[in-house]
Design a protein around this motif. Structure first.
Motif, PDB file in Angstrom:
ATOM      1  N   PHE A 181     -12.090   5.113  -0.094  1.00 34.46           N
ATOM      2  CA  PHE A 181     -10.923   5.181  -0.987  1.00 34.46           C
ATOM      3  C   PHE A 181     -11.079   6.310  -2.009  1.00 34.46           C
ATOM      4  N   TYR A 234      -7.485   7.812 -10.553  1.00 32.36           N
ATOM      5  CA  TYR A 234      -6.582   7.281  -9.535  1.00 32.36           C
ATOM      6  C   TYR A 234      -7.282   6.582  -8.362  1.00 32.36           C
ATOM      7  N   PRO A 235      -8.398   7.074  -7.852  1.00 31.54           N
ATOM      8  CA  PRO A 235      -9.055   6.349  -6.743  1.00 31.54           C
ATOM      9  C   PRO A 235      -9.443   4.918  -7.122  1.00 31.54           C
ATOM     10  N   GLN A 285      -6.276   2.838  -7.594  1.00 31.60           N
ATOM     11  CA  GLN A 285      -5.673   2.501  -6.301  1.00 31.60           C
ATOM     12  C   GLN A 285      -6.403   1.360  -5.608  1.00 31.60           C
ATOM     13  N   TYR A 321      -0.158   9.797   3.485  1.00 28.96           N
ATOM     14  CA  TYR A 321      -0.321   8.340   3.599  1.00 28.96           C
ATOM     15  C   TYR A 321      -1.039   7.973   4.903  1.00 28.96           C
ATOM     16  N   SER A 379       0.835  -1.208   0.000  1.00 31.52           N
ATOM     17  CA  SER A 379       0.000   0.000   0.000  1.00 31.52           C
ATOM     18  C   SER A 379       0.863   1.249   0.000  1.00 31.52           C
ATOM     19  N   LEU A 413       2.423   1.622  -3.527  1.00 28.60           N
ATOM     20  CA  LEU A 413       1.384   2.039  -4.476  1.00 28.60           C
ATOM     21  C   LEU A 413       1.014   3.496  -4.275  1.00 28.60           C
ATOM     22  N   PHE A 414       0.888   3.914  -3.014  1.00 33.14           N
ATOM     23  CA  PHE A 414       0.528   5.298  -2.714  1.00 33.14           C
ATOM     24  C   PHE A 414       1.584   6.259  -3.277  1.00 33.14           C
ATOM     25  N   LEU A 474      -4.845  -2.429  -5.008  1.00 32.91           N
ATOM     26  CA  LEU A 474      -4.732  -2.888  -3.621  1.00 32.91           C
ATOM     27  C   LEU A 474      -5.543  -4.155  -3.380  1.00 32.91           C
ATOM     28  N   LEU A 518       1.499   6.338  -7.208  1.00 33.48           N
ATOM     29  CA  LEU A 518       0.390   7.117  -7.772  1.00 33.48           C
ATOM     30  C   LEU A 518       0.643   8.615  -7.638  1.00 33.48           C
ATOM     31  N   ARG A 519       1.252   9.011  -6.519  1.00 32.91           N
ATOM     32  CA  ARG A 519       1.546  10.448  -6.339  1.00 32.91           C
ATOM     33  C   ARG A 519       2.655  10.916  -7.269  1.00 32.91           C
TER      34      ARG A 519
END
Length: 336
Positions: free
Chosen positions: A77, A301-302, A305, A65, A20, A23-24, A309, A27-28
């Motif tokens: 999310f 993106y949401p 993500q 985060y 997680s 991945l976070f 996940l 994506l940023r």
């Protein structure tokens, strides 16, 4: 067994936490960013800056985060901007997840039911015509890309012959009752046999396309494993003692040969989720693979993500189940 299970659960939680976080951060780091994807192509830098401030994207990454983890623990999310605008990303995932599970289950069933018996028979007939044909066939199965095989199956059996539907999950004109989100199961539960049969017909071609590579891998692992076990001393001892062939196969050969096969099935199940992206795209099958492709293409993106996940969590949980089943088959594993 309890200590083994707790240790594996702890490892699973740690893996999910690391996944997680990675991945976070990924994506940023993508070009454009979350604010630009929400705001649209005609958005000005001022609007992007304001949106970043409103969403908290101007804060340090670890602070973001931490807040993300807090929201994720509550099932929040974010909201989809492009796949289904305005709908919570988790709902988009939950709506499509049964389709992918149904597809992956069909592909895995196809691979196991055919792969294990054929692999066992090929090992029993090592060097024969059946063995050689099996090895060549599995090489072809592994070498052919999933998307090409999917297009080929669709063209032959749907477009040319018209035996099976070319796309979708069920005939859109069918007014079927929904209970669980699994269309085939819903048809059985509600006794709407035509709906169950129609969903099964839609499932056949995608399942074969997706299950071909796992079938080839399971065949080869089963064959190799059975050959190894057949050469073990305890099998020769059992034969020398005069045990019946069926008893030797069931008690000494199959049980020991299944250990690496079970592990392979677990790994292949996780791989099915990745292969589902291509298969679902070719057959317009509305699962999370299609949602993942669309969210990546349109920078939602949401949804991206939550789908990644959830796919990672599914993969880890499946491997946990495989580890536990492995420990049940071979108790020595629990002490390692």
């Amino acid at each position: 067994m309890l200590r083994f299970t707790v240790r594996r659960l702890g490892q699973m939680v740690l893996v999910l936490f690391i996944l997680s976080l990675l991945l976070f951060m990924w994506l940023r780091a993508l070009p454009g960013g979350l604010a630009s994807s929400i705001c649209g192509e005609r958005c000005t830098p001022e609007k992007v800056a304001n949106l970043n401030k409103v969403l908290g994207l101007d804060q340090p990454i670890l602070v973001q985060y931490g807040k993300f983890l807090g929201r994720a623990a509550q099932g929040n999310f974010g909201t989809s901007a492009k796949v289904i605008p305005g709908k919570p990303a988790l709902d988009v995932f939950l709506e499509r997840f049964p389709a992918t599970i149904e597809l992956a289950f069909g592909a895995l069933l196809f691979a196991i039911v055919i792969g294990i018996p054929l692999g066992y028979l090929a090992a029993q007939r090592k060097g024969g015509v059946f063995d050689n044909l099996g090895v060549i066939g599995t090489l072809v199965g592994i070498a052919v890309p999933v998307f090409f095989l999917a297009y080929l199956l669709k063209y032959i059996f749907a477009v040319k012959m018209g035996w099976l539907p070319p796309s979708g999950r069920q005939d859109p004109t069918m007014n079927a009752t929904r209970v669980t989100g699994f269309f085939f199961l819903d048809g059985l539960l509600t006794r709407e046999w035509d709906a169950a049969l129609d969903s099964l017909r839609h499932l056949i071609l995608p399942s074969i396309a997706l299950g071909t590579i796992p079938l080839a891998v399971i065949f080869r692992i089963t064959r190799s494993s059975v050959l190894d076990v057949l050469g073990e001393d305890y099998v020769r001892t059992a034969q020398a003692k005069g045990l019946a062939t069926q008893v030797i196969r069931r008690r000494h050969v199959l049980r020991n040969a299944l250990l690496p096969v079970v592990t392979t099935i677990g790994l292949q199940t996780g791989g099915l989720l990745a292969g589902a992206v291509l298969t679902e795209t070719v057959f317009a099958y509305p699962g999370i693979g299609a949602a993942l492709a669309q969210s990546f293409r349109e920078k939602d993106y949401p949804v991206l993500q939550v789908v990644i996940l959830a796919a990672a969590a599914t993969y880890v949980i499946i491997n946990l189940i495989v580890d536990l089943s492995y420990a049940l088959i071979d108790p020595r594993i629990r002490t390692r």
